[in-house]
Design an enzyme around this catalytic site. Structure first.
Site, PDB file in Angstrom:
ATOM      1  N   ILE A  52    -115.549  12.404 -13.344  1.00 44.10           N
ATOM      2  CA  ILE A  52    -116.730  11.550 -13.467  1.00 44.10           C
ATOM      3  C   ILE A  52    -117.128  10.891 -12.157  1.00 44.10           C
ATOM      4  CG2 ILE A  52    -116.601  11.077 -15.941  1.00 44.10           C
ATOM      5  CD1 ILE A  52    -114.985   8.581 -15.312  1.00 44.10           C
ATOM      6  N   VAL A  60    -112.456  10.469  -9.597  1.00 43.03           N
ATOM      7  CA  VAL A  60    -112.212   9.760 -10.846  1.00 43.03           C
ATOM      8  C   VAL A  60    -112.418  10.713 -12.018  1.00 43.03           C
ATOM      9  CG1 VAL A  60    -112.840   7.778 -12.279  1.00 43.03           C
ATOM     10  CG2 VAL A  60    -112.912   7.573  -9.789  1.00 43.03           C
ATOM     11  N   ASP A 165    -117.965  -3.924  -0.794  1.00 44.31           N
ATOM     12  CA  ASP A 165    -118.697  -2.696  -1.128  1.00 44.31           C
ATOM     13  C   ASP A 165    -119.508  -2.900  -2.408  1.00 44.31           C
ATOM     14  OD1 ASP A 165    -119.536  -0.104  -0.673  1.00 44.31           O
ATOM     15  OD2 ASP A 165    -117.712   0.843  -1.425  1.00 44.31           O
TER      16      ASP A 165
HETATM   17  P1  ADP Z   1    -114.552   5.263  -4.887  1.00 49.26           P
HETATM   18  O1  ADP Z   1    -113.633   4.353  -4.143  1.00 49.26           O
HETATM   19  O2  ADP Z   1    -114.282   6.701  -4.635  1.00 49.26           O
HETATM   20  O3  ADP Z   1    -115.996   4.893  -4.737  1.00 49.26           O
HETATM   21  P2  ADP Z   1    -114.682   4.036  -7.529  1.00 49.26           P
HETATM   22  O4  ADP Z   1    -113.569   3.172  -7.985  1.00 49.26           O
HETATM   23  O5  ADP Z   1    -115.929   3.348  -7.091  1.00 49.26           O
HETATM   24  O6  ADP Z   1    -114.145   5.049  -6.432  1.00 49.26           O
HETATM   25  O7  ADP Z   1    -115.050   5.045  -8.692  1.00 49.26           O
HETATM   26  C1  ADP Z   1    -116.009   6.051  -8.476  1.00 49.26           C
HETATM   27  C2  ADP Z   1    -116.881   6.207  -9.699  1.00 49.26           C
HETATM   28  O8  ADP Z   1    -116.088   6.556 -10.829  1.00 49.26           O
HETATM   29  C3  ADP Z   1    -117.613   4.934 -10.103  1.00 49.26           C
HETATM   30  O9  ADP Z   1    -118.829   4.804  -9.416  1.00 49.26           O
HETATM   31  C4  ADP Z   1    -117.814   5.158 -11.586  1.00 49.26           C
HETATM   32  O10 ADP Z   1    -118.943   5.974 -11.818  1.00 49.26           O
HETATM   33  C5  ADP Z   1    -116.578   5.921 -11.981  1.00 49.26           C
HETATM   34  N1  ADP Z   1    -115.576   4.983 -12.502  1.00 49.26           N
HETATM   35  C6  ADP Z   1    -114.659   4.306 -11.802  1.00 49.26           C
HETATM   36  N2  ADP Z   1    -113.904   3.534 -12.601  1.00 49.26           N
HETATM   37  C7  ADP Z   1    -114.362   3.724 -13.852  1.00 49.26           C
HETATM   38  C8  ADP Z   1    -114.007   3.212 -15.144  1.00 49.26           C
HETATM   39  N3  ADP Z   1    -113.003   2.348 -15.297  1.00 49.26           N
HETATM   40  N4  ADP Z   1    -114.722   3.626 -16.219  1.00 49.26           N
HETATM   41  C9  ADP Z   1    -115.715   4.503 -16.067  1.00 49.26           C
HETATM   42  N5  ADP Z   1    -116.091   5.030 -14.894  1.00 49.26           N
HETATM   43  C10 ADP Z   1    -115.433   4.655 -13.789  1.00 49.26           C
HETATM   44 MG    MG Z   2    -117.060   3.260  -5.392  1.00 47.79          MG
END
Ligand code: ADP
Ligand code: MG
Ligand code: ZN
Length: 526
Positions: A52, A60, A165
């Protein structure tokens, strides 16, 4: 979480199982298989169904687990790139464990590690993509969205966490259920008095490094499911009182490459010594249009990111595994300079100018940029591929004189060859939303169109103007529709808040807790 996932009897989930359920593209299938392979213990608990999210620093996945009560629950599995620095990972986890799970901040359920692979398990939150909904939100939805974002920020700032961020991709929003969750502490830093121990040791460039290699991996092959918190012995959550990793000094000069310069018109750049220390020359009309310009900027970035040779020899044995400290071997692992700098379009002026003292105010600026998108219906609002372009775009909206004045207060001098007037935020947003006729002279000539302000061409010829008027008529909503959405009577308060969030001076910029006291939210209770 009250109900724990159970370890399932079937020891292996293959992607084939998943395929029968729903269609997954081949490459995603491969990624899922790879994740099972590198962190095999996942397969005993989760059925990974989809990917996703995919960023530079993580992937993720959506996964399903059977709970002890027989129910099934969805989780998000964040697989960090194996080269992430252990302290960086520890800091991200600790932000989630200490501050998460409440007040619109995402919580964490478990963490897995095998060798240098770390997977953070979080409750899955279904959410919409911001760009898909930003134009269709009504005013009340916007007011609530920003209120919930501010709550999340108030909460993390109370812990001395600077997120760094803040942007819609990191603030998950479920429109139907009115749920919100701040995610991604991969860039977080601590205030001087932060309550997050790991943020005291993690510094801006600890993005890369890696765990261990050679024999160590073999030695630590067995992995455990590691429930978090409270007092984690998880190697990924080691606390350390050791000296922080070397902090890379922010460059005091900002250079444009020869290539960039040659593309600029002479009068757009102050020619003599344009890059003396703390002095930044901003090409005013530059960027935004040509491919060539963009390519130049990009190649500069790439050159700055030359990969460093690996620092750790295969024979070194790490001695800190499963202890609550970080050994010298791990501390000495070279960090790659990967400026994981967030997104230029959301960065505050003091970040763009590399001011050394940055605080929680930088998150408030980003919240302001999000509000700007929500009110104007434009996303992304500032489309900037680098910091100088982003700074120019800010000046286009907030005024060059004002920006220069503010920068002086935090010790930076900006040179701008042309004066850019400060714009009225309401007029700007209403014009972009198509609520206001563009030709009443209330905005500078470039804005007398529904074109995005950052798309302004140097000389809009008549054919461009024709294109414009077509795009205006296409984007106009009917008055009845706008009325229904509440966009016809937006109170001044929200523009007042926007103005205070987009305060160019971080010292006077509104804080999250002050913002929540704003009259705009007087009827919204926790
Ligand atoms: P990165 O550091 O690669 O940006 P993120 O933690 O922002 O990683 O996660 C990337 C994407 O994954 C988010 O923008 C969101 O769309 C999805 N995502 C992350 N955590 C969750 C969660 N707990 N539930 C649903 N989607 C999530
Ligand atoms: Mg992110
Ligand atoms: Zn070690």
């Amino acid at each position: 979480m009250e109900v724990a996932p159970t370890v399932q009897s079937s020891s292996h989930h293959t992607v084939e199982n998943n395929r029968s359920r729903h269609k997954i593209p081949r490459d995603v299938e491969k990624d899922i298989e790879y994740l099972y392979e590198v962190v095999p213990q996942l397969s005993r608990i989760f059925r990974i169904v989809d990917k996703i999210g995919e960023g530079t620093f993580s992937s993720v996945y959506l996964a399903e687990a059977q709970m002890t009560d027989g129910s099934r629950k969805m989780f998000a599995l964040k697989h960090l790139i194996p080269t992430s620095h252990p302290m960086r990972i520890a800091a991200e986890l600790q932000c989630l464990t200490v501050a998460g799970g409440t007040e619109n901040v995402m919580g964490v359920t478990y963490c897995f590690r095998k060798e240098h692979h770390v997977v953070i398990v979080m409750p899955y939150m279904e959410h919409q993509t911001f760009v898909d909904i930003v134009g269709s939100l009504n005013f009340e939805e916007v007011r609530h969205y920003i209120c919930h974002l501010l709550k999340a920020l108030r909460h993390i700032h109370k812990f001395g966490i600077i997120h760094r961020d803040i942007k819609p991709n990191n603030f998950l929003f479920n429109r139907q259920r009115r749920e919100y969750a701040l995610v991604d502490f991969g860039l977080a830093q601590g205030t001087p008095d932060t309550q997050i121990e790991q943020l005291k040791v993690v510094k801006s460039n600890a993005h890369k490094g890696g765990w261990s290699s050679g024999r160590v991996e073999v030695a630590h092959g067995k992995q455990k499911l590691l429930p978090l918190p409270p007092n984690t012995r998880n190697p990924a959550v080691q606390s350390s009182t050791k000296a922080p990793a070397k902090r890379s000094c922010p460059p005091s000069r900002i250079k444009l490459t020869k290539g960039q310069l040659s593309k600029l018109k002479k009068e757009e750049v102050i020619p003599q010594k344009m890059v003396s220390s703390k002095r930044i020359s901003v090409p005013v009309k530059t960027p935004l249009n040509g491919q060539k310009q963009k390519a130049t900027v990009l190649s500069q970035t790439l050159r700055n990111q030359k990969p460093k040779p690996a620092a750790v020899s295969q024979t070194l044995t790490c001695s800190c595994y499963m202890t609550d400290r970080i050994c010298n071997i791990c501390l000495s692992r070279k960090q790659q300079v990967a400026p994981r700098a967030g997104t230029p379009g959301f960065r505050a002026p003091e970040v763009l100018t590399k001011c050394p003292n940055q605080g929680t105010a930088i998150d408030m600026w980003s919240a302001g940029v999000i509000l700007l998108s929500l009110l104007s219906g434009r996303y992304p609002f500032f489309k900037a591929s680098d910091d100088m372009i982003a700074l120019t775009q800010i000046m286009t909206i907030r005024g060059s004189r004002e920006t220069i004045e503010a920068a002086k207060k935090f010790g930076k001098s900006i040179v701008c060859s042309r004066e850019l007037p400060r714009l009225d935020l309401r007029i700007l947003c209403e014009t972009l939303r198509g609520l206001r006729s563009c030709d009443d002279g209330s905005l500078p000539v470039e804005f007398q169109s529904s074109r995005h302000p950052t798309e302004i061409k140097q000389d809009a010829d008549s054919s461009a103007k024709k294109q414009l008027s077509q795009s205006i008529s296409g984007s106009l909503k009917r008055p009845a529709e706008l009325q229904e959405m509440g966009w016809d009577k937006v109170p001044d308060e929200i523009y007042d808040l926007l103005d205070k969030l987009l305060d160019l001076n971080p010292a006077t910029r509104i804080t999250a807790s002050m913002a929540l006291q704003h009259p705009l939210f007087k009827d919204i209770k926790d």
